[in-house]
Every structure is written in C-alpha cells, then in structure tokens.
Motif scaffolding. Structure first.
Motif, PDB file in Angstrom:
ATOM      1  N   ASP A 225       0.779  -1.298   0.030  1.00 36.86           N
ATOM      2  CA  ASP A 225       0.085  -0.123   0.070  1.00 36.86           C
ATOM      3  C   ASP A 225       0.973   1.316   0.009  1.00 36.86           C
ATOM      4  OD1 ASP A 225      -2.193  -1.585   0.011  1.00 36.86           O
ATOM      5  OD2 ASP A 225      -2.781  -1.155   2.190  1.00 36.86           O
ATOM      6  N   ILE A 226       0.533   2.315  -0.798  1.00 35.55           N
ATOM      7  CA  ILE A 226       1.222   3.617  -0.498  1.00 35.55           C
ATOM      8  C   ILE A 226       0.806   4.296   0.723  1.00 35.55           C
ATOM      9  CG2 ILE A 226       1.348   5.756  -1.844  1.00 35.55           C
ATOM     10  CD1 ILE A 226       0.831   4.501  -4.328  1.00 35.55           C
ATOM     11  N   LEU A 227       2.012   4.698   1.533  1.00 32.69           N
ATOM     12  CA  LEU A 227       1.704   5.373   2.777  1.00 32.69           C
ATOM     13  C   LEU A 227       1.962   6.856   2.156  1.00 32.69           C
ATOM     14  CD1 LEU A 227       3.883   2.836   4.906  1.00 32.69           C
ATOM     15  CD2 LEU A 227       1.212   2.702   4.450  1.00 32.69           C
ATOM     16  N   VAL A 228       2.887   7.444   1.651  1.00 31.27           N
ATOM     17  CA  VAL A 228       3.184   8.447   1.342  1.00 31.27           C
ATOM     18  C   VAL A 228       3.172   8.744  -0.224  1.00 31.27           C
ATOM     19  CG1 VAL A 228       4.440  10.710   1.817  1.00 31.27           C
ATOM     20  CG2 VAL A 228       4.247   8.979   3.762  1.00 31.27           C
ATOM     21  N   SER A 229       2.625   9.782  -0.625  1.00 32.72           N
ATOM     22  CA  SER A 229       2.430   9.805  -2.142  1.00 32.72           C
ATOM     23  C   SER A 229       3.353  10.983  -2.481  1.00 32.72           C
ATOM     24  CB  SER A 229       1.215  10.294  -2.843  1.00 32.72           C
ATOM     25  OG  SER A 229       1.286  10.650  -4.087  1.00 32.72           O
ATOM     26  N   GLY A 230       4.321  10.852  -3.587  1.00 33.83           N
ATOM     27  CA  GLY A 230       4.901  11.918  -4.196  1.00 33.83           C
ATOM     28  C   GLY A 230       4.512  12.974  -5.020  1.00 33.83           C
ATOM     29  N   VAL A 231       3.168  12.540  -5.219  1.00 34.22           N
ATOM     30  CA  VAL A 231       2.386  13.564  -5.958  1.00 34.22           C
ATOM     31  C   VAL A 231       1.691  14.636  -4.982  1.00 34.22           C
ATOM     32  CG1 VAL A 231       0.407  13.808  -7.687  1.00 34.22           C
ATOM     33  CG2 VAL A 231       1.965  11.973  -7.431  1.00 34.22           C
ATOM     34  N   ILE A 232       2.152  15.954  -5.220  1.00 36.20           N
ATOM     35  CA  ILE A 232       1.119  16.820  -4.410  1.00 36.20           C
ATOM     36  C   ILE A 232       0.569  17.789  -5.395  1.00 36.20           C
ATOM     37  CG2 ILE A 232       1.812  18.927  -2.869  1.00 36.20           C
ATOM     38  CD1 ILE A 232       4.128  17.635  -1.834  1.00 36.20           C
ATOM     39  N   GLU A 233      -0.795  17.878  -5.168  1.00 33.84           N
ATOM     40  CA  GLU A 233      -1.553  18.898  -5.768  1.00 33.84           C
ATOM     41  C   GLU A 233      -1.693  20.137  -5.071  1.00 33.84           C
ATOM     42  OE1 GLU A 233      -2.986  18.219  -8.626  1.00 33.84           O
ATOM     43  OE2 GLU A 233      -2.532  15.961  -8.762  1.00 33.84           O
ATOM     44  N   ALA A 234      -1.355  21.375  -5.757  1.00 27.65           N
ATOM     45  CA  ALA A 234      -1.379  22.690  -5.280  1.00 27.65           C
ATOM     46  C   ALA A 234      -2.082  23.680  -6.209  1.00 27.65           C
ATOM     47  CB  ALA A 234      -0.008  23.191  -5.218  1.00 27.65           C
ATOM     48  N   SER A 235      -2.246  24.837  -5.985  1.00 26.42           N
ATOM     49  CA  SER A 235      -3.194  25.864  -6.819  1.00 26.42           C
ATOM     50  C   SER A 235      -2.169  26.130  -8.139  1.00 26.42           C
ATOM     51  CB  SER A 235      -3.035  27.257  -5.969  1.00 26.42           C
ATOM     52  OG  SER A 235      -2.034  27.721  -5.296  1.00 26.42           O
ATOM     53  N   ASP A 236      -0.673  26.214  -7.996  1.00 23.63           N
ATOM     54  CA  ASP A 236      -0.049  26.448  -9.428  1.00 23.63           C
ATOM     55  C   ASP A 236       0.032  24.960  -9.992  1.00 23.63           C
ATOM     56  OD1 ASP A 236       1.394  25.205  -7.191  1.00 23.63           O
ATOM     57  OD2 ASP A 236       3.269  26.145  -7.795  1.00 23.63           O
ATOM     58  N   GLY A 237      -0.569  24.015  -9.621  1.00 24.17           N
ATOM     59  CA  GLY A 237      -0.474  22.790 -10.342  1.00 24.17           C
ATOM     60  C   GLY A 237       0.102  21.647  -9.585  1.00 24.17           C
ATOM     61  N   THR A 238       0.252  20.386 -10.361  1.00 28.54           N
ATOM     62  CA  THR A 238       0.809  19.178  -9.847  1.00 28.54           C
ATOM     63  C   THR A 238       2.255  19.223  -9.473  1.00 28.54           C
ATOM     64  OG1 THR A 238      -1.143  18.013 -10.762  1.00 28.54           O
ATOM     65  CG2 THR A 238       1.007  16.758 -10.032  1.00 28.54           C
ATOM     66  N   ARG A 239       2.957  18.859  -8.460  1.00 30.77           N
ATOM     67  CA  ARG A 239       4.291  18.680  -8.198  1.00 30.77           C
ATOM     68  C   ARG A 239       4.523  17.184  -7.548  1.00 30.77           C
ATOM     69  NH1 ARG A 239       6.625  21.076  -4.279  1.00 30.77           N
ATOM     70  NH2 ARG A 239       4.690  21.691  -3.026  1.00 30.77           N
ATOM     71  N   PHE A 240       5.858  16.874  -8.288  1.00 29.22           N
ATOM     72  CA  PHE A 240       6.491  15.647  -7.813  1.00 29.22           C
ATOM     73  C   PHE A 240       7.472  15.509  -7.121  1.00 29.22           C
ATOM     74  CE2 PHE A 240       4.206  15.251 -12.043  1.00 29.22           C
ATOM     75  CZ  PHE A 240       3.494  14.089 -11.861  1.00 29.22           C
ATOM     76  N   VAL A 241       7.516  15.149  -5.812  1.00 31.45           N
ATOM     77  CA  VAL A 241       8.428  15.320  -4.947  1.00 31.45           C
ATOM     78  C   VAL A 241       9.010  13.876  -4.410  1.00 31.45           C
ATOM     79  CG1 VAL A 241       7.704  17.455  -4.158  1.00 31.45           C
ATOM     80  CG2 VAL A 241       7.063  15.081  -2.805  1.00 31.45           C
ATOM     81  N   LYS A 242      10.267  14.057  -3.710  1.00 30.66           N
ATOM     82  CA  LYS A 242      10.940  12.845  -3.114  1.00 30.66           C
ATOM     83  C   LYS A 242      10.263  12.485  -1.814  1.00 30.66           C
ATOM     84  CE  LYS A 242      15.339  10.694  -2.275  1.00 30.66           C
ATOM     85  NZ  LYS A 242      16.561  10.862  -1.977  1.00 30.66           N
ATOM     86  N   SER A 243       9.390  11.668  -1.626  1.00 29.43           N
ATOM     87  CA  SER A 243       8.822  11.438  -0.285  1.00 29.43           C
ATOM     88  C   SER A 243       9.940  11.110   0.809  1.00 29.43           C
ATOM     89  CB  SER A 243       7.772  10.215  -0.302  1.00 29.43           C
ATOM     90  OG  SER A 243       6.879  10.626  -1.335  1.00 29.43           O
ATOM     91  N   ALA A 244       9.825  11.359   1.885  1.00 30.74           N
ATOM     92  CA  ALA A 244      10.756  11.188   2.914  1.00 30.74           C
ATOM     93  C   ALA A 244      10.103  10.938   4.147  1.00 30.74           C
ATOM     94  CB  ALA A 244      11.911  12.139   3.028  1.00 30.74           C
ATOM     95  N   GLY A 245      10.276   9.966   5.179  1.00 33.65           N
ATOM     96  CA  GLY A 245       9.722   9.830   6.329  1.00 33.65           C
ATOM     97  C   GLY A 245       9.911   8.692   7.119  1.00 33.65           C
ATOM     98  N   SER A 246       9.282   8.603   8.244  1.00 33.60           N
ATOM     99  CA  SER A 246       9.502   7.398   8.950  1.00 33.60           C
ATOM    100  C   SER A 246       8.045   6.934   9.423  1.00 33.60           C
ATOM    101  CB  SER A 246      10.402   7.406  10.159  1.00 33.60           C
ATOM    102  OG  SER A 246      10.281   6.174  11.062  1.00 33.60           O
ATOM    103  N   ILE A 247       7.458   5.579   9.218  1.00 30.18           N
ATOM    104  CA  ILE A 247       6.256   5.017   9.519  1.00 30.18           C
ATOM    105  C   ILE A 247       6.300   3.816  10.354  1.00 30.18           C
ATOM    106  CG2 ILE A 247       4.164   4.163   9.014  1.00 30.18           C
ATOM    107  CD1 ILE A 247       4.165   6.256   6.563  1.00 30.18           C
TER     108      ILE A 247
END
Length: 394
Positions: A225-247
């Motif tokens: 399952d996807i826990l953290v997505s690297g796709v972020i929807e914002a007012s200026d459009g869609t951005r792709f980021v490198k997800s990081a974190g601990s679960i």
C-alpha cells in the motif's frame, strides 16, 4: 663473394665434395687426365710432393678407377656437403620421421581451438562466459573455421544479459572472448518517490518530512500500500517530490519450522584418497584404477600447463575423496521440540534490535515428525521508498 660465386658454392655443397691430395710421380698429369674424362676439379694448388684439389663425391669414385695401377696415392683431406651430413644420421631415420610427424601433427592441430580465454570481465566470472560459449557451440576441440564471430557474438549476448558487448578473436588455436559488462546506472537521488508498506500492520507512529501522507495512526495497511505519495496537488499545479519519513507499525509475523524424528548424521572418517585425470587436448587419461563405492565428500582442483606464460591445452584434474560414514538415530519428542525451538530462536535473534511479543506457539504432529509455529507481534519500520515512473504524456 659475388652472387654467382654463392650460387656455385651452394651447388657444390648440395652435391657434396671432397678435398683430396694426390702425391706421386707426375702427379700434375692428373689434371689432364681429369679434363679428358670430364671430371671437374677446382681450387687446385701445388703442395709438397703432389697437388691438392676439390672434387665431387661422384667423380671421386671415377677418379679412383682412372689412377688404378699408377703410382699415385690419393688421400681424402676433408669431406663437405649435404650427402656427407645426411649419411652420418642415416641410422636415425626414426628420429627424422618422428620430427616430420610432429610437424604434421602440429599443423593439423593448429586448425582447432584448444584454449579459450576471457578478457574484459570484472564481475562476470570467466567460467560463466565459457559455459555460455559451450551452449552456442563454442568449446575446446572444435575447428577454428567453424566459428562465425559475427553471428556467435550475438548469440553470446543473448545468453548473458549482463554483457553489453562481445567479440570473438581467433589467433591460431587460441580463441579470445573479449567482453564488456553492462554498467549499473547510478540512482537519481532527486527522483520523485512514493513510500510503500513492506509488511502488513497497524500504524502506530508517523513522521513524514516530505510528500503527501495518505494514512493516519490506527490505520490497517497491507504490504504494497502507498503510505506517502510523491504527488502533491497545489494551486499552481501538480508537483512531484521525493517522499521522506518514518512510519512505525505493529506487525504480526509467523515463524515455522518442521523436522523428522529420524536423523541421518554424516561425519568424515579421516580417510582420504586422491585421484587424478590428465587431459591432453580433448583426450582424458585417468591416472587411477577402479571407482569409489563408499560415500564421500570431495574437492576438485584443476591445474593448467603453461608455455612461455600462455595456457596450453594440457590440464591435470585432481579430485580428493574424504570418506564419510552415515549413522541413523531416532530423536525423542522432547529432543525434536528442543531442536525446532533452537531454530526458531535463531530466527528471532535477527529481531534483537526491537522488542517483540510471542502471541502463540503451537506444536503439530506430522507424518514423520513435528512442526512448530510461533506467532510474534512487534513494532517495526514499514516504510519503503519506491521511485515513481512518470510518463511524459501525462
């Protein structure tokens, strides 16, 4: 020495000649006698009591006939030429025959491949390349003209996915396989990623520093399952980021081991034997008699002969036999349970860095033994980063 003189000397040497001295009364008449009978003489000179000259071996026997009954004495001073040298080794005809056969043998054998070398390999073992060559019909003992470098290099690349390039070079009876391995592409540290679950569990702690977190504490997730997505929807459009974190999640794992009551223990007796096989080209000559019927452990060593630093198609295979005995024993139920528990505990030792709780332990009878299943609950990191595949059409 002029060219004509050299040719004349070679002609005389090939026919064979003698340097003789003729002594006696009126020895100078020998020159006229030889001229009248067309006997060739050269390098003639006067010596004390006679003359000295050179004559062909064949003419020498005719000369002896001409001076028979005279008071002239003929003495051989020197013998020279090919017939003289070959006559000394006439009894060694077997030696010359053997040398001729050796050259014929080497000429015939030079048309075959007897040594295969691998060049350019770093991670791929040479033995792996040679085995791949055997699959496409290239091996020691084949005719050199049966190799098609262009076609078989392509076949070799199909056999080994780890190769980027290959070439086959035939030099006499040696085949050199030049290869270039596929280089691993470096990871793009800035590539956008998702964080997925690498195990089933219940979310306990979340600490996300980048990306769009899709879960919350208390959620139950499945592996993948996807826990953290690297796709972020914002007012200026869609951005792709490198997800990081601990679960951190509570995970339930099952450990299972199974064994039989009857055990066969093998142990070496200390008795050893070594046998050797000599390989010359493709001919294998066993240097031993009989075969081994007892059970054994073995090691094989291969030594290749070298000439002027190059491998030649002569190998010595040495196999060491270490004989073993087998003993059957029957374990009790308690002994078998103890053995299975030890195996389970060794697997649990890998989780020594985290606390765990054994939820259940079940012992089940099988047809020939026992099976133990241990259910363990623990908290663990389940976040696993995975690079996103982004299509340019989207």
């Amino acid at each position: 020495m002029y060219v004509g003189d050299r040719v004349l000397w070679l002609y005389r040497y090939l026919r064979g000649y003698l340097r003789i001295s003729v002594k006696g009364e009126f020895s100078e008449k020998l020159l006229n006698l030889c001229a009248a009978n067309r006997i060739t003489l050269w390098n003639s000179r006067i010596i004390k009591g006679g003359i000295e000259t050179c004559i062909f071996i064949k003419d020498f026997f005719a000369l002896r006939y001409l001076i028979r009954g005279s008071k002239l004495r003929v003495h051989i001073c020197e013998k020279a030429g090919v017939p003289i040298r070959t006559s000394k080794n006439r009894k060694r005809i077997g030696l010359f025959g053997g040398i001729i056969l050796l050259f014929v043998f080497l000429k015939v054998m030079s048309g075959y491949i007897w040594v295969i070398d691998v060049s350019g390999n770093e991670k791929v073992e040479a033995e792996e390349v040679i085995k791949a060559c055997q699959k496409i019909g290239i091996k020691e003992g084949i005719r050199a003209d049966s190799i098609n470098p262009k076609i078989q290099r392509e076949q070799l690349l199909l056999e080994l996915d780890s190769l980027a390039w290959a070439s086959l070079n035939v030099e006499g009876s040696r085949l050199t396989v030049n290869i270039s391995e596929i280089k691993e592409k470096g990871k793009n540290e800035d590539a956008p990623t998702n964080i997925k679950a690498n195990a089933d569990g219940i979310i306990e702690k979340i600490n996300v520093t980048a990306g769009n977190c899709l879960v919350k504490v208390g959620d139950t997730v499945k592996k993948g399952d996807i826990l953290v997505s690297g796709v972020i929807e914002a007012s200026d459009g869609t951005r792709f980021v490198k997800s990081a974190g601990s679960i951190i999640a509570t995970v339930t794992e099952s450990f299972e081991e199974e064994a039989e009551y009857e055990k066969i223990y093998r142990y070496e007796t200390g008795k050893c034997k070594e046998k050797a096989v000599l390989q010359i080209f493709t001919l294998k000559i066993p240097l031993f008699l009989g075969s081994e019927t007892q059970k054994y452990n073995s090691d094989l060593r291969v030594s290749s002969a070298k000439l002027f630093g190059q491998n030649i198609p002569i190998r010595l295979y040495k196999k060491q036999f270490r004989f073993v005995n087998e003993e059957k024993i029957m374990l009790s139920r308690e002994e078998l349970i103890e053995e299975l528990d030890n195996k389970i505990n060794k697997r649990l030792e890998d989780m020594a860095e985290t606390e765990y709780e054994i939820l259940s332990r079940t012992v089940t009878d099988t047809e020939k033994g026992l099976k133990i299943n241990v259910l363990v609950k623990r908290e663990m990191e389940i976040a696993r980063a995975e690079t996103m595949l982004i299509s340019s059409e989207n």
